[in-house]
Design a protein around this motif. Sequence first.
Motif, mmCIF file in Angstrom:
data_model
loop_
_atom_site.group_PDB
_atom_site.id
_atom_site.type_symbol
_atom_site.label_atom_id
_atom_site.label_comp_id
_atom_site.label_asym_id
_atom_site.label_seq_id
_atom_site.Cartn_x
_atom_site.Cartn_y
_atom_site.Cartn_z
ATOM 1 N N VAL A 179 0.840 -1.199 0.000
ATOM 2 C CA VAL A 179 0.000 0.000 0.000
ATOM 3 C C VAL A 179 0.879 1.255 0.000
ATOM 4 O O VAL A 179 0.619 2.218 -0.729
ATOM 5 C CB VAL A 179 -0.964 -0.021 1.203
ATOM 6 C CG1 VAL A 179 -1.534 1.359 1.453
ATOM 7 C CG2 VAL A 179 -2.073 -1.024 0.963
ATOM 8 N N ASP A 180 1.992 1.208 0.746
ATOM 9 C CA ASP A 180 2.930 2.338 0.730
ATOM 10 C C ASP A 180 3.468 2.557 -0.682
ATOM 11 O O ASP A 180 3.566 3.689 -1.166
ATOM 12 C CB ASP A 180 4.092 2.082 1.690
ATOM 13 C CG ASP A 180 3.657 2.237 3.136
ATOM 14 O OD1 ASP A 180 2.542 2.759 3.350
ATOM 15 O OD2 ASP A 180 4.418 1.826 4.036
ATOM 16 N N GLU A 181 3.835 1.454 -1.340
ATOM 17 C CA GLU A 181 4.379 1.567 -2.695
ATOM 18 C C GLU A 181 3.338 2.140 -3.651
ATOM 19 O O GLU A 181 3.652 2.987 -4.496
ATOM 20 C CB GLU A 181 4.840 0.188 -3.200
ATOM 21 C CG GLU A 181 6.130 -0.285 -2.543
ATOM 22 C CD GLU A 181 6.416 -1.748 -2.838
ATOM 23 O OE1 GLU A 181 7.356 -2.284 -2.252
ATOM 24 O OE2 GLU A 181 5.688 -2.347 -3.662
ATOM 25 N N VAL A 182 2.104 1.659 -3.499
ATOM 26 C CA VAL A 182 1.026 2.163 -4.357
ATOM 27 C C VAL A 182 0.885 3.675 -4.169
ATOM 28 O O VAL A 182 0.790 4.438 -5.134
ATOM 29 C CB VAL A 182 -0.303 1.452 -4.033
ATOM 30 C CG1 VAL A 182 -1.474 2.189 -4.655
ATOM 31 C CG2 VAL A 182 -0.268 0.015 -4.515
ATOM 32 N N ASN A 183 0.932 4.122 -2.916
ATOM 33 C CA ASN A 183 0.768 5.550 -2.649
ATOM 34 C C ASN A 183 1.910 6.354 -3.248
ATOM 35 O O ASN A 183 1.705 7.437 -3.802
ATOM 36 C CB ASN A 183 0.679 5.789 -1.140
ATOM 37 C CG ASN A 183 -0.626 5.253 -0.574
ATOM 38 O OD1 ASN A 183 -1.584 5.053 -1.329
ATOM 39 N ND2 ASN A 183 -0.655 4.992 0.712
ATOM 40 N N GLU A 184 3.128 5.793 -3.148
ATOM 41 C CA GLU A 184 4.281 6.492 -3.708
ATOM 42 C C GLU A 184 4.142 6.611 -5.225
ATOM 43 O O GLU A 184 4.355 7.679 -5.814
ATOM 44 C CB GLU A 184 5.537 5.688 -3.387
ATOM 45 C CG GLU A 184 6.641 6.503 -2.737
ATOM 46 C CD GLU A 184 7.678 5.566 -2.172
ATOM 47 O OE1 GLU A 184 8.545 5.135 -2.943
ATOM 48 O OE2 GLU A 184 7.569 5.222 -0.961
ATOM 49 N N LEU A 185 3.749 5.474 -5.840
ATOM 50 C CA LEU A 185 3.630 5.463 -7.293
ATOM 51 C C LEU A 185 2.517 6.395 -7.754
ATOM 52 O O LEU A 185 2.678 7.113 -8.752
ATOM 53 C CB LEU A 185 3.358 4.041 -7.787
ATOM 54 C CG LEU A 185 4.573 3.109 -7.773
ATOM 55 C CD1 LEU A 185 4.134 1.670 -8.001
ATOM 56 C CD2 LEU A 185 5.558 3.525 -8.851
ATOM 57 N N SER A 186 1.402 6.421 -7.036
ATOM 58 C CA SER A 186 0.324 7.297 -7.513
ATOM 59 C C SER A 186 0.720 8.757 -7.313
ATOM 60 O O SER A 186 0.369 9.612 -8.138
ATOM 61 C CB SER A 186 -1.021 6.950 -6.862
ATOM 62 O OG SER A 186 -0.882 6.796 -5.483
ATOM 63 N N GLY A 187 1.487 9.037 -6.275
ATOM 64 C CA GLY A 187 2.013 10.401 -6.107
ATOM 65 C C GLY A 187 2.905 10.782 -7.281
ATOM 66 O O GLY A 187 2.780 11.877 -7.872
ATOM 67 N N ALA A 188 3.807 9.856 -7.655
ATOM 68 C CA ALA A 188 4.727 10.132 -8.758
ATOM 69 C C ALA A 188 3.954 10.320 -10.055
ATOM 70 O O ALA A 188 4.304 11.169 -10.898
ATOM 71 C CB ALA A 188 5.728 8.992 -8.890
ATOM 72 N N LEU A 189 2.886 9.525 -10.226
ATOM 73 C CA LEU A 189 2.083 9.637 -11.443
ATOM 74 C C LEU A 189 1.388 10.991 -11.511
ATOM 75 O O LEU A 189 1.324 11.613 -12.580
ATOM 76 C CB LEU A 189 1.039 8.518 -11.485
ATOM 77 C CG LEU A 189 1.532 7.218 -12.099
ATOM 78 C CD1 LEU A 189 0.564 6.098 -11.806
ATOM 79 C CD2 LEU A 189 1.722 7.387 -13.605
#
Lengths: 397, 544
Positions: free
Chosen positions: B166-176
């Motif tokens: 979930v942390d990774e998902v949040n990081e990736l969606s932030g980057a997107l």
Amino acid sequence: MRVSTLLLHQRSLDLMQMQQQNLLRTQTQLATQQKLLTAADDPGDWAAAMGMDQLLAQARRYQSNAEAAQHRLSLEESALAEAQDVLAHARELAIQANSSTQSPQTRAVIAQELQGLRAQLLAIANRDDGQGRYLFAGARDAAEPFSWNGSSASYAGDDAPRLLAIGNARSIAVGDAGSAVFMGLATGDGQVQVSADVANTGATHLQQAQLRNPAAYDGNAFSLRFVGGSVEIRDAADTLVETRSYEPGSSLQVNGVELRFAGTPADGDRYHIEPSTQQDMFALLDKLANIVAGPQQTTGERAGAQTAMQQALSELEAAQARLSSIRTGAGLRLGAAQDAAAMLSAQTVEAESALSKLRDVDVAEAASRLQRELLALQAAQAAHARVQGLSLFDYLR
Amino acid sequence: MADLLSIGMSGLLAYRRALDTAGHNIANANTAGYSRQRVELAARPGAGSGSGYVGTGVDVATVRRLGDDLISARLQTDASAYARLQTYHGFASRVDSLLSDADAGLSRPLQGFFDAANALSQTPSSTAARQNLIGAADTLAARMRETQAQLDGMAGEIHTRMRATVDEVNELSGALADLNREIVQAYGSFGGQPPNDLLDRRDQLLQELSARVGISTSAQADGSVNVYVGGGQALVLGPRSTALGVAADVYDSGRLDIVHAGGARITAQLGGGVLGGLLDARRELLDPARARLGRIAAGLTEAVNTQHAQGFDANGIAGGDFFAPLRGAAFAATANTGTAQIEVSFGDPGALGEGDYELRFDGSAWSLSDLRSGQSVALTGSGAPGDPLVGAGLELQIGGSASAGDRFLIRPTVSAAAGMAVALDDPARLAAAATTASGDNGNARALADLASGGVFNGGTQSVLAAHAALVSSAGARAQQAAMQLDAQAAIGQQTRAQRESVSGVNLDEEAADLIRYQQAYQAAARVVQVADTLFQTLLQAAAR
């Protein structure tokens, strides 16, 4: 299709990776000799193999039980054979002692020998299975079952022999309770017993006594009294019921009991007929010894001893018949246990071979597969090296 | 002549761009997610004159990125499916290995227990044989607990990885979201020219995100991309992203739920990617395996204890508990207003299922329903003290008082095996006899017979058969997962090959392009030289 440089590289790496996975698998199979490494390799076969494992474990349990039963039953059988020998010997001694050529001294020796046989029989009845478990104690086999109290034996075991499972829903008794083997023998012919009155003086003695017509016998004691050429039948209260004429040597049927006496009775000689009582096999031998050792000075004493001997011998015969029947039963069960063990061992071999087919690797096949996979990997490596060495840039000078 | 010069110059500039682009392609030949680029040349419109339109040179229309949106979308789907299967397969093969292992599995201790019971039937009064049976039971109970601990460990690992993912998902969606902003700006800065490398980067991030969790995307007119998860919950909307979170479930039973902004629980709607694989592994692998294990533990405990109580020990006293009685887990919903607590114990193993249940109180009556099938389970008993609710092989003792609408999660078997232990420690207390005679072996025989005797499913399935079913179902799941993973890998390989076919760099091709563009550049330079020569000729003529 257009091919990119990266794809060319990646694909040949992927292929080598796949070859190496196959190789690892074959190598593990060969090293462990197992075709199925986990259930995922073939869940169906794996479940079948587990079922087979359970079958095997169950068969091994039954087999171990059958072997334990064989051990116990063969010990029991040999103990019973020895007990039979003891009774046969006792019979010979009794007949020998009953002959008129014996002197009181020789009879005393024979009586002593009979007492020895009683002790020997007691030792057999108290035999254990080599692990401290008594053979003839039923389920209560931790303590010596029989003890001699001077006139009879007492039994401390119980009446239920132990059962062991030797097959599905099939159990076998691994022994016979001592109570059923050595105890509870009926006296006389099994239903009635006859004794000579101690005051008898005549030479007559009992040759045969048997309850022929149980319906005519009311179960009460009665007695016969010989007077002149006739015989009086008296009831338990010594009241005269009936008088019949009597021809010496002829057989009498009174209250359903057939009786035959040898010799001529003296006036007033009496015989008592009573329902049988229970005695144990050791008491029987003790009784035989006492008859043999008893005084036989007068004609009456000698005739009384002979009557008693006739009764005791027919009791001995019944005891021998019982031992023989129990030994046959034990032998049959021993055979059944042996059969079961042999059958289980055949089943085990079959199940193991089926299991091996399911689970074990075919070494020849796996070895040739290994060879093939090694070759394929080498080819893939060589192809990779050749393809990667090619580039148009090499020709741009 | 100035025209020829400018035509030559336009060629020089255009081929310079083309050479730059070929060089960029060569430099990025091994860059993940890079799409090869191509310079699109366009002839400049001719200058009109009485003698017709005369060409004026070449222009670079655009630097085009060779990509296919459909292939990109398939790559995302593939990444989701592959990551899910890879995660799932990892757990499936671990569960399978744990249960199948000849040394660590339950087969040997189970057989050992029945072997020892049988050996006891041969010498029922032997202290050694009694000690052996207790020892074998101890080994079995320890292995049960150990297996449960291993499975619990995997379930714990799933939760740890859920948080991390979930942390990774949040990081990736932030980057997107950041990339979306940059891309919109870049489009605007140069008249709608595509920022190729940023687009590649975004495709790459979308792929990475879809490997974490299944997503759907929709392209916007301004060049940004919106990303949604589960049942349409927005993860990225243009330049804004929404974070996912992790929270305890409504019963606070130790299970984690995934929540979307605003606290909506979306666990059940998520699928695909690592997160989907983790949730599937929890639901399809670890919960059933633990429930089956617990059912075996509970059934064995009940069956052995029932049989043991029918016998008599070495002192002629009726047998007590052989195994310590097990308890199931019950959790009150955090929203409950009553104080009721449920204690779950086991009754008839023949009626015992593998599932979890929900117990509800409507103010006057209790109702129990199977969580998976939704079917209601018949209950007897009132739930009052001394009169437990009985149903599905369970006995539910209710303490405290419940309010209408209170709900409870009943997980009878999931952790039951953790409590398996031998209650008996004195060999003399082992009830081997069916009668009070010390040497009788009737009860030992009956205990050994439990090996094949039916315990579950109304007395039709033995403990050993239930164990075989546990192992083979875990094996079947692992086999299925492995086959699906192989299939998905092949599909993924095909899609990648297609992508490479369109977007991948071929160095030989670039080498050929380099030569081609170099030659064209040299030719354009010659055009400039010719223009110069013409100009000089003219100058010299004018100088005379």
